[in-house]
Enzyme design. Structure first.
Site, mmCIF file in Angstrom:
data_model
loop_
_atom_site.group_PDB
_atom_site.id
_atom_site.type_symbol
_atom_site.label_atom_id
_atom_site.label_comp_id
_atom_site.label_asym_id
_atom_site.label_seq_id
_atom_site.Cartn_x
_atom_site.Cartn_y
_atom_site.Cartn_z
ATOM 1 N N GLU A 161 5.034 -3.219 10.097
ATOM 2 C CA GLU A 161 4.498 -3.471 8.754
ATOM 3 C C GLU A 161 5.516 -3.192 7.655
ATOM 4 O O GLU A 161 5.169 -3.086 6.478
ATOM 5 C CB GLU A 161 3.229 -2.635 8.545
ATOM 6 C CG GLU A 161 2.108 -2.941 9.533
ATOM 7 C CD GLU A 161 1.185 -4.079 9.099
ATOM 8 O OE1 GLU A 161 0.845 -4.155 7.919
ATOM 9 O OE2 GLU A 161 0.808 -4.897 9.964
ATOM 10 N N HIS A 200 -1.488 2.163 6.005
ATOM 11 C CA HIS A 200 -0.023 2.278 5.898
ATOM 12 C C HIS A 200 0.283 3.697 5.445
ATOM 13 O O HIS A 200 -0.508 4.307 4.709
ATOM 14 C CB HIS A 200 0.540 1.313 4.846
ATOM 15 C CG HIS A 200 0.457 -0.128 5.205
ATOM 16 N ND1 HIS A 200 0.083 -1.104 4.311
ATOM 17 C CD2 HIS A 200 0.707 -0.767 6.372
ATOM 18 C CE1 HIS A 200 0.121 -2.289 4.910
ATOM 19 N NE2 HIS A 200 0.482 -2.108 6.161
ATOM 20 N N CYS A 237 2.781 -0.456 -3.271
ATOM 21 C CA CYS A 237 2.650 -1.579 -2.320
ATOM 22 C C CYS A 237 3.295 -2.839 -2.854
ATOM 23 O O CYS A 237 3.726 -3.691 -2.077
ATOM 24 C CB CYS A 237 1.182 -1.919 -2.068
ATOM 25 S SG CYS A 237 0.219 -0.596 -1.377
HETATM 26 O O1 SUG Z 1 -2.295 -5.556 4.372
HETATM 27 N N1 SUG Z 1 -4.489 -6.311 1.726
HETATM 28 C C1 SUG Z 1 -3.222 -5.783 2.174
HETATM 29 C C2 SUG Z 1 -2.816 -4.606 1.317
HETATM 30 C C3 SUG Z 1 -1.415 -4.164 1.617
HETATM 31 C C4 SUG Z 1 -1.047 -2.918 0.883
HETATM 32 N N2 SUG Z 1 0.282 -2.564 1.158
HETATM 33 C C5 SUG Z 1 0.758 -1.310 1.337
HETATM 34 N N3 SUG Z 1 -0.026 -0.289 1.515
HETATM 35 N N4 SUG Z 1 2.041 -1.155 1.390
HETATM 36 C C6 SUG Z 1 -3.282 -5.366 3.650
HETATM 37 O O2 SUG Z 1 -4.332 -4.840 4.061
HETATM 38 C C7 SUG Z 1 -6.290 -7.930 1.660
HETATM 39 C C8 SUG Z 1 -6.347 -9.410 1.464
HETATM 40 C C9 SUG Z 1 -7.741 -9.937 1.368
HETATM 41 O O3 SUG Z 1 -8.665 -9.257 1.769
HETATM 42 O O4 SUG Z 1 -7.915 -11.069 0.894
HETATM 43 C C10 SUG Z 1 -4.948 -7.472 2.174
HETATM 44 O O5 SUG Z 1 -4.316 -8.170 2.940
#
Ligand code: SUG
Length: 421
Positions: free
Chosen positions: A149, A223, A339
């Site tokens: 990730e 994460h 993020c």
């Molecule tokens: O991978 N949300 C992302 C959020 C990522 C956050 N990044 C870090 N913590 N670095 C994920 O879960 C949601 C998209 C949606 O539901 O339409 C989403 O992919």
């Protein structure tokens, strides 16, 4: 030679919406299918960029990816998830690698289908932006057997000698899958961290591998940047984040970096649940040219029960100032200030070799914000996603952005829109 971080913020795209797709991600589930505002998401991103540019941070952007992506099975992916650029790649500093180059490994993101489709475009994008082989290497992603990730699970600390110490965090080992949370499969594998350590030519003794506590993963820590962050000699983490006790991690860090200050937040002052809901640990730490460390924290932290105490502890530890930021459109999908940005540690020579079209100043930000105002919808509901008018709009908008960022060749290529998965 001065050494600093280039921050690359992801721009939300015209199809930004709440699909409820983020595996193990509480905010994404809670807000599933509510009406989004691509325009508000875009303008919140611009506000944050203005803030860091004002602070003197070296700032660039990564463009949205073309959407929708049509899969071979007929499914279409609209998610604007490439905006969370902390998951775009793992990046390590030139001085930490055997060949003295900045290394990138695009994340394979195999734990979520809507995110896995980001990898081919991210790889092409990074190879275009960081094309000079005397400074940069953009590797292939880690093989799909080992979920990865990206930078969200890596923290680079650095002492006065300039050498990096990486805290690399995994949820499970594919080869030795214990302990595992009962209901959520952790996204990051240990093997991917090992792969990247080798591929980037890092000294394995400069990478401290730590496993997430299964209970933290169950509570929504999908994460590591949801529960810890660090910069330079300073790191903060929650006491319940890892399988090993805080004292052992802090001792291991100080063993390598004696000047490190590691701040532990106790569950009684900030519960795991409040940490996940507020995204306190997902604050972005940036260094100003005069050496101050500024924490850009989500607005949601202002409502925390022991906010004064939390602020005092972090200010006492070495943060100079806390600034609050409204990133509600991103946070509703589980993405806070940390993020939406990818850190690229660089020196000045390497910076001059980065594709200049993505570098930001206030006038370029004004140009991008008026581009967003021309193209982005005020509201977007799930029902509107299938509209061919939206698809054309999204395609035309990105072609225009391609011209603004001098990346036209990436957006005029039909390859982007057809993925065989
Ligand atoms: O991978 N949300 C992302 C959020 C990522 C956050 N990044 C870090 N913590 N670095 C994920 O879960 C949601 C998209 C949606 O539901 O339409 C989403 O992919």
């Amino acid at each position: 030679m001065p050494f600093f971080e280039l921050n690359l913020d992801g721009l939300p795209g015209p199809t930004h919406h709440f699909g409820g797709l983020g595996y193990g991600n509480r905010a994404s589930k809670v807000n599933a299918h509510s009406v989004s505002s691509p325009l508000r998401a875009g303008l919140q991103a611009i506000e944050k960029l203005k803030r860091t540019v004002d602070l003197g941070v070296v700032q660039g952007v990564l463009p949205p990816h073309p959407r929708p992506v049509a899969l071979a099975n007929g499914q279409r992916i609209y998610s604007s998830s490439a905006m969370w650029t902390a998951n775009a790649a793992t990046v390590t500093a030139a001085r930490d690698s055997k060949d003295r180059r900045v290394h990138f490994t695009p994340a394979n993101l195999v734990s979520n289908l809507h995110r896995a489709v980001e990898t081919p475009f991210t790889t092409r994008l990074l190879r275009t932006l960081f094309a000079d082989p005397s400074f940069f290497v953009v590797h292939d992603p880690v093989v799909l057997s080992f979920p990865d990730e990206g930078a969200a699970n890596w923290t680079r600390l650095q002492g006065s000698d300039g050498n990096g110490l990486y805290i690399a965090v995994y949820g499970r080992s594919v080869g030795n899958p214990t302990p595992l949370p009962p209901t959520v499969v952790p996204r990051q594998s240990r093997e991917a961290l090992e792969w990247i350590t080798l591929q980037h030519g890092l000294d394995p003794s400069s990478v401290l591998m730590v496993q997430q506590a299964p209970s933290a993963v169950e509570s929504g820590v999908f994460h590591n940047d949801v529960i810890a962050t660090g910069f330079g000699e300073l790191m903060m983490m929650h006491e319940l984040a890892y399988t090993v006790p805080f004292g052992d991690i802090a001792a291991a860090i100080r063993n390598k970096l004696p000047s490190a200050r590691v701040v532990e937040f106790l569950n009684e002052e900030l519960s795991l649940s409040d940490a996940v809901d507020s995204y306190w640990f997902n604050s972005q730490w940036v260094q100003t040219p005069d050496g101050r460390l500024v924490m850009i924290a989500p607005d949601s932290c202002r409502r925390l029960p022991h906010r004064d105490r939390l602020e005092r502890r972090i200010l006492d530890a070495g943060i100079s100032e806390i600034q609050w930021m409204d990133l509600s459109e991103s946070l509703k999908n589980g993405g806070g200030p940390a993020c939406v940005r990818l850190r690229v540690p660089l020196d000045e020579d390497a910076l001059s070799a980065v594709h200049s079209g993505i570098m930001m100043n206030l006038s370029r930000l004004t140009e991008i914000s008026s581009w967003m105002k021309r193209w982005y919808r005020d509201t977007l509901s799930a029902a509107e996603l299938e509209s061919p008018v939206l698809h054309q709009e999204a395609c035309d908008a990105l072609c225009e952005l391609g011209d603004i960022l001098n990346l036209a060749e990436l957006f005029n290529d039909p390859y982007n829109l057809e993925l065989k998965i």
